[in-house]
Design a protein around this motif. Structure first.
Motif, short mmCIF file in Angstrom:
data_model
loop_
_atom_site.label_atom_id
_atom_site.label_comp_id
_atom_site.label_asym_id
_atom_site.label_seq_id
_atom_site.Cartn_x
_atom_site.Cartn_y
_atom_site.Cartn_z
N GLU A 188 112.88 32.96 -103.90
CA GLU A 188 111.47 32.56 -103.87
C GLU A 188 111.09 31.67 -105.05
N LEU A 189 111.54 32.02 -106.25
CA LEU A 189 111.08 31.34 -107.46
C LEU A 189 112.13 30.48 -108.15
N GLY A 190 113.40 30.77 -107.93
CA GLY A 190 114.48 30.06 -108.61
C GLY A 190 115.38 31.04 -109.35
N GLU A 191 116.55 30.55 -109.75
CA GLU A 191 117.54 31.41 -110.40
C GLU A 191 117.03 32.04 -111.68
N TRP A 192 116.13 31.35 -112.38
CA TRP A 192 115.59 31.88 -113.62
C TRP A 192 114.91 33.24 -113.41
N ALA A 193 114.36 33.46 -112.20
CA ALA A 193 113.58 34.67 -111.94
C ALA A 193 114.44 35.93 -111.89
N ARG A 194 115.77 35.77 -111.90
CA ARG A 194 116.63 36.95 -111.99
C ARG A 194 116.38 37.73 -113.27
N ASP A 224 118.01 38.96 -105.45
CA ASP A 224 118.26 37.78 -104.62
C ASP A 224 116.97 37.27 -103.98
N ASP A 225 116.10 38.19 -103.58
CA ASP A 225 114.83 37.79 -102.97
C ASP A 225 113.97 37.01 -103.95
N ILE A 226 113.87 37.50 -105.18
CA ILE A 226 113.00 36.82 -106.15
C ILE A 226 113.61 35.49 -106.56
N ALA A 227 114.94 35.41 -106.64
CA ALA A 227 115.60 34.15 -106.97
C ALA A 227 115.40 33.12 -105.86
#
Length: 294
Positions: free
Chosen positions: A253-259, A248-251
């Protein structure tokens, strides 16, 4: 062959353009700015002014081509719709070309979902990350389109010693007290160096049968903790152990694609080795990182 490259100034596209020119192909590339046009010219390619988001504005100036490589895209929420509209215009134009052109479309490793200890192959059913689900019907559309020879390449996570998918790790290693990894050090990423991937595109262009697909994985799966620790060691990061952050943190920060960074995957590049004679050279990312300049 005269080859038209979409995305020829990106990190992957630049390597593809360089490899195709090295192999004697006449390369043309789409450039949406003067800077991009100058970069293509510097590589030895001919620039065509235009943007993939507005294909109707440049499709009429497309020269006679023998092949097209589609390595363009961004990570915006609109990327699926942009790609669909591009194909709406591009596929009929290619079918009207005097020669039946080859069309290499770029898929991706995140279309296969988390594989765990299983090793995905080209026959593995898709379980795409939600942010990239649009890519499945688009790649099927390319493979099935009349009037072209459609081919699909699924790159693994594309790396350079401090670039590509390693860039974020390298920035953390230089600028923070620890390198951040998503969910767990044990998450495995299938990997391919940009130069090896470019060679695969060239081989597919020259040898692949129509409607074929290939996974571009030189390394089936490497734990991200090893990558993070290698970069922390190279750049003398104060804390050598990675900092774990959530999906959730990376999403956020960068967007849903980053999951996709949390997907534990193993992918096989055996088919490309067997059928196309692909022989990746960059098989030890940790050694490449250790030798990277500061």
């Amino acid at each position: 062959m005269r080859v038209f490259v979409l995305g020829g100034t990106g990190s992957v596209g630049t390597a593809i353009v360089r490899e195709l020119i090295h192999r004697g192909h006449d390369v043309h590339g789409l450039a949406r700015s003067d800077v991009s046009a100058q970069k293509l010219a510097g590589l030895g390619a001919t620039a065509l002014s235009g943007d993939i988001a507005s294909p109707g504005q440049w499709i009429g100036t497309l020269p006679r081509i023998d092949a097209i490589v589609h390595a363009a895209g961004d990570f915006s929420p609109a990327m699926g719709e942009i790609d669909r509209r591009l194909l709406d215009v591009l596929l009929p134009a290619l079918a009207a070309q005097p020669n039946k052109p080859r069309f290499i479309y770029t898929g991706g490793c995140w279309l296969f979902g988390a594989t765990g200890d299983d090793v995905a192959t080209e026959d593995t059913p898709f379980r795409p990350l939600a942010a990239f689900a649009w890519m499945v019907p688009n790649l099927q559309r390319v493979r099935d389109a009349p009037g072209i020879d459609g081919i699909v390449i699924h790159p693994a996570m594309v790396f350079e010693p401090t670039g590509g998918v390693f860039r974020r790790f390298a920035c953390d290693a230089r600028e923070r007290t620890a390198v951040r990894v998503v969910e767990s050090e044990a998450v495995r990423w299938p990997l391919v160096h940009s130069e090896d991937l470019a060679t695969l595109y060239a081989l597919a262009l020259e040898r692949a049968p129509s409607r074929s697909s290939y996974i571009g994985a030189a390394i089936e799966g490497l734990a991200v903790g090893r990558i993070a620790r290698a970069l922390a060691k190279r750049f003398h990061t104060p804390q050598q152990a990675p900092q774990i952050i959530s999906t959730d943190d990376i999403a956020a920060e960068l967007g849903e694609w980053a999951r996709g960074r949390a997907l534990d995957q193993r992918l096989s590049g055996a088919k490309a080795r067997r059928e196309l004679g692909w022989m990746p050279k960059h098989l030890d990312p940790e050694a490449d990182i250790a030798a990277a300049p500061e």
